[in-house]
Design an enzyme around this catalytic site. Structure first.
Site, PDB file in Angstrom:
ATOM      1  N   LYS A  44       0.173  -0.818   0.138  1.00 32.99           N
ATOM      2  CA  LYS A  44       0.265  -0.012  -0.352  1.00 32.99           C
ATOM      3  C   LYS A  44       0.041   1.060  -0.340  1.00 32.99           C
ATOM      4  O   LYS A  44       1.523   1.216   1.136  1.00 32.99           O
ATOM      5  CB  LYS A  44      -0.793  -0.381   1.346  1.00 32.99           C
ATOM      6  CG  LYS A  44      -1.958   1.260   1.369  1.00 32.99           C
ATOM      7  CD  LYS A  44      -3.359   0.650   0.946  1.00 32.99           C
ATOM      8  CE  LYS A  44      -3.562   2.444   1.214  1.00 32.99           C
ATOM      9  NZ  LYS A  44      -4.692   2.836   0.110  1.00 32.99           N
ATOM     10  N   CYS A 138      -3.314   8.154  -7.744  1.00 28.91           N
ATOM     11  CA  CYS A 138      -4.134   8.403  -6.994  1.00 28.91           C
ATOM     12  C   CYS A 138      -5.259   9.111  -7.087  1.00 28.91           C
ATOM     13  O   CYS A 138      -4.306  10.759  -6.971  1.00 28.91           O
ATOM     14  CB  CYS A 138      -3.613   8.096  -5.351  1.00 28.91           C
ATOM     15  SG  CYS A 138      -5.259   7.339  -4.705  1.00 28.91           S
ATOM     16  N   LYS A 176       3.782   4.325 -11.192  1.00 35.29           N
ATOM     17  CA  LYS A 176       2.707   4.109 -11.682  1.00 35.29           C
ATOM     18  C   LYS A 176       1.470   4.916 -12.275  1.00 35.29           C
ATOM     19  O   LYS A 176       1.319   5.959 -11.790  1.00 35.29           O
ATOM     20  CB  LYS A 176       2.158   3.662 -10.574  1.00 35.29           C
ATOM     21  CG  LYS A 176       0.066   3.545 -10.807  1.00 35.29           C
ATOM     22  CD  LYS A 176      -0.234   2.423  -9.280  1.00 35.29           C
ATOM     23  CE  LYS A 176      -1.810   1.836  -8.984  1.00 35.29           C
ATOM     24  NZ  LYS A 176      -1.727   0.964  -8.348  1.00 35.29           N
TER      25      LYS A 176
HETATM   26  C1  LIG Z   1      -9.583   0.716  -2.079  1.00 35.97           C
HETATM   27  C2  LIG Z   1      -8.573   0.269  -3.164  1.00 35.97           C
HETATM   28  C3  LIG Z   1      -7.007   1.287  -2.142  1.00 35.97           C
HETATM   29  C4  LIG Z   1      -6.050   1.329  -3.330  1.00 35.97           C
HETATM   30  N1  LIG Z   1      -5.035   2.112  -2.909  1.00 35.97           N
HETATM   31  C5  LIG Z   1      -4.149   2.409  -3.856  1.00 35.97           C
HETATM   32  C6  LIG Z   1      -2.519   2.515  -3.402  1.00 35.97           C
HETATM   33  O1  LIG Z   1      -2.670   2.659  -1.905  1.00 35.97           O
HETATM   34  N2  LIG Z   1      -1.958   3.157  -4.674  1.00 35.97           N
HETATM   35  C7  LIG Z   1      -1.756   3.146  -5.371  1.00 35.97           C
HETATM   36  O2  LIG Z   1      -1.249   2.396  -6.352  1.00 35.97           O
HETATM   37  N3  LIG Z   1      -3.329   2.005  -5.936  1.00 35.97           N
HETATM   38  C8  LIG Z   1      -4.269   1.614  -5.232  1.00 35.97           C
HETATM   39  N4  LIG Z   1      -4.920   1.744  -5.670  1.00 35.97           N
HETATM   40  C9  LIG Z   1      -5.098   0.881  -7.095  1.00 35.97           C
HETATM   41  C10 LIG Z   1      -4.992  -0.460  -7.450  1.00 35.97           C
HETATM   42  O3  LIG Z   1      -3.413  -0.622  -7.067  1.00 35.97           O
HETATM   43  C11 LIG Z   1      -5.115  -0.589  -8.755  1.00 35.97           C
HETATM   44  O4  LIG Z   1      -3.996   0.254  -9.707  1.00 35.97           O
HETATM   45  C12 LIG Z   1      -6.696  -0.478  -9.421  1.00 35.97           C
HETATM   46  O5  LIG Z   1      -7.735  -0.968  -8.807  1.00 35.97           O
HETATM   47  C13 LIG Z   1      -7.183  -0.951 -10.898  1.00 35.97           C
HETATM   48  O6  LIG Z   1      -6.823  -2.385 -10.431  1.00 35.97           O
HETATM   49  P1  LIG Z   1      -7.795  -3.960 -10.420  1.00 35.97           P
HETATM   50  O7  LIG Z   1      -9.051  -3.098 -11.195  1.00 35.97           O
HETATM   51  O8  LIG Z   1      -6.950  -5.088 -10.244  1.00 35.97           O
HETATM   52  O9  LIG Z   1      -7.905  -2.738  -8.792  1.00 35.97           O
HETATM   53  C14 LIG Z   1      -6.241   1.282  -4.802  1.00 35.97           C
HETATM   54  C15 LIG Z   1      -7.856   0.716  -5.584  1.00 35.97           C
HETATM   55  C16 LIG Z   1      -8.175   0.123  -4.704  1.00 35.97           C
HETATM   56  C17 LIG Z   1      -9.743  -0.607  -5.484  1.00 35.97           C
END
Ligand SMILES: Cc1cc2nc3c(=O)[nH]c(=O)nc-3n(C[C@H](O)[C@H](O)[C@H](O)COP(=O)(O)O)c2cc1C
Length: 366
Positions: A44, A138, A176
């Site tokens: 995270k 983010c 990212k």
């Molecule tokens: C609840 C939640 C918290 C997230 N927190 C972060 C974070 O702290 N840092 C980050 O780079 N991406 C964060 N993301 C983004 C995910 O790492 C990812 O890039 C995005 O959700 C798309 O992928 P997925 O469809 O597999 O979730 C978060 C996503 C979700 C759903």
């Protein structure tokens, strides 16, 4: 079968990583995923001052299929980690000590200040993590402090901030990227100019998950109000695949891509890999289905490689990229195929398959 892949000098036991978010929110959950068989984890996102990070409840919202009820889209207004940096530093050390062969990537984010980024980089690097992922993406909350996608939307900031980090780091640096931009290649190339050797894409897409028709409040509703949040899960996959393919076709060959967005099984993951991702990350999928998903991911990857005769994961990364073209070229290819077909149809063997009068008419121009 060997499912490992070497990316930027790091050997991943398999290409499947937990994406930054709840699945990598402390050492306990990361250890659990490594035990389950994940190749690596992006923890995270952390910053220097966790006290500035205050999360709200509720902070998630789901979009369900109207037919099956399955979750297809997911919005979050979660911030980065609210756990103190000292705790994280201890946990990074502990995870690396217990799981030296698994790849641990630290996701970092800070305000627009060189000394802050460099202090964070040095502290985290000393713990022995394998690489950094710079969170330029983010899309909510942190942007009010000009962090996250506030940086990722500006190529000049991406380049500058990445160069601050690479100036003091001696491990690979990935950036990212946010999809909330017209051309994801521009800030990505800027990060590469700043020294990034890998690009992770995509973070979440800015969204409003819905409106409660009883209360008239947009969701997720916190004390009657909301803010737009980040959209993830299955529904974002086609957009992520498009962006990953654009990056794979537009970045220098030696820049690695970690594909993210709506991956829920090996089929989804393989699509990202065929479009140029040497690793893939899963976040929402793991939140909804648990770390055991890794079993199907590994099995599906292995079966695909056996079926298609690939001996290593690296062999098929980017294998489908050659099939992208321009619309004009598609039209020309279609016309050429039609001509070839017409040529075949005019061969004498074709006579007799249809009524002779019909065949005569087919070959007559007037
Ligand atoms: C609840 C939640 C918290 C997230 N927190 C972060 C974070 O702290 N840092 C980050 O780079 N991406 C964060 N993301 C983004 C995910 O790492 C990812 O890039 C995005 O959700 C798309 O992928 P997925 O469809 O597999 O979730 C978060 C996503 C979700 C759903």
């Amino acid at each position: 079968m060997d499912l490992s892949i070497v990316v930027n000098g790091m050997t991943f036991p398999n290409p499947f990583l937990l994406g930054s978010g709840p699945p990598g929110t402390n050492a306990r959950v990361i250890a659990k995923s490594f035990e389950a068989g994940w190749g690596g984890a992006v923890a995270k996102t952390i910053s220097l001052e966790s006290a500035k990070v205050v999360n709200v409840v509720p902070r998630y919202g789901k979009l369900r299929s109207k037919i099956s009820g399955e979750v297809i889209g997911f919005e979050n207004i979660e911030l980065i980690s609210d756990r103190p940096i000292d705790v994280w530093l201890d946990e990074f050390r502990q995870v690396k000590k217990e799981y030296p062969k698994h790849i641990l990537i630290a996701s970092i984010m800070e305000e627009y200040e060189k000394s802050r980024w460099q202090e964070l980089t040095r502290m985290v690097q000393d713990t022995g993590v394998d690489a950094f992922e710079l969170n330029f993406s983010c899309p909510h909350g942190m942007t009010e402090r000009r962090m996250g996608s506030e940086m990722g939307e500006h190529p000049d900031l991406c380049e500058e901030v990445t160069s601050w980090v690479t100036e003091v780091s001696n491990i690979p640096v990935w950036a990212k990227m946010t999809p909330n931009i017209t051309n994801i290649k521009e800030p990505s190339l800027a990060a590469v100019r700043g020294g990034a050797v890998g690009i992770s894409a995509i973070n979440t897409i800015l969204s409003v998950i819905g409106v409660d028709l009883d209360t008239l409040r947009p969701m997720p509703t916190v004390e009657g109000h909301t803010v737009p949040g980040g959209y993830s899960s299955q529904a974002v996959r086609p957009i992520a695949l498009r962006m990953v393919s654009q990056l794979a076709l537009g970045l220098p060959q030696d820049v690695s891509i970690s594909g993210i967005g709506g991956i829920e099984n090996s089929h989804d993951a393989l699509e990202f890999m065929l479009l140029g991702s040497s690793t893939v990350q899963l976040c929402t999928g793991v939140m909804l289905h648990g770390v055991k998903m890794i079993d199907e991911l590994n099995e599906g990857l292995e079966k695909f490689m056996v079926d298609k005769g690939f001996n290593s994961v690296q062999e098929f990364v980017g294998k489908s990229l050659g099939y992208f073209s321009t619309h004009m070229d598609l039209v020309q290819k279609m016309k050429a195929a039609k001509r070839a077909k017409a040529g075949e149809a005019s061969r004498d063997n074709e006579w007799g398959q249809k009524d002779i009068t019909e065949k005569t008419a087919e070959l007559t121009s007037n």
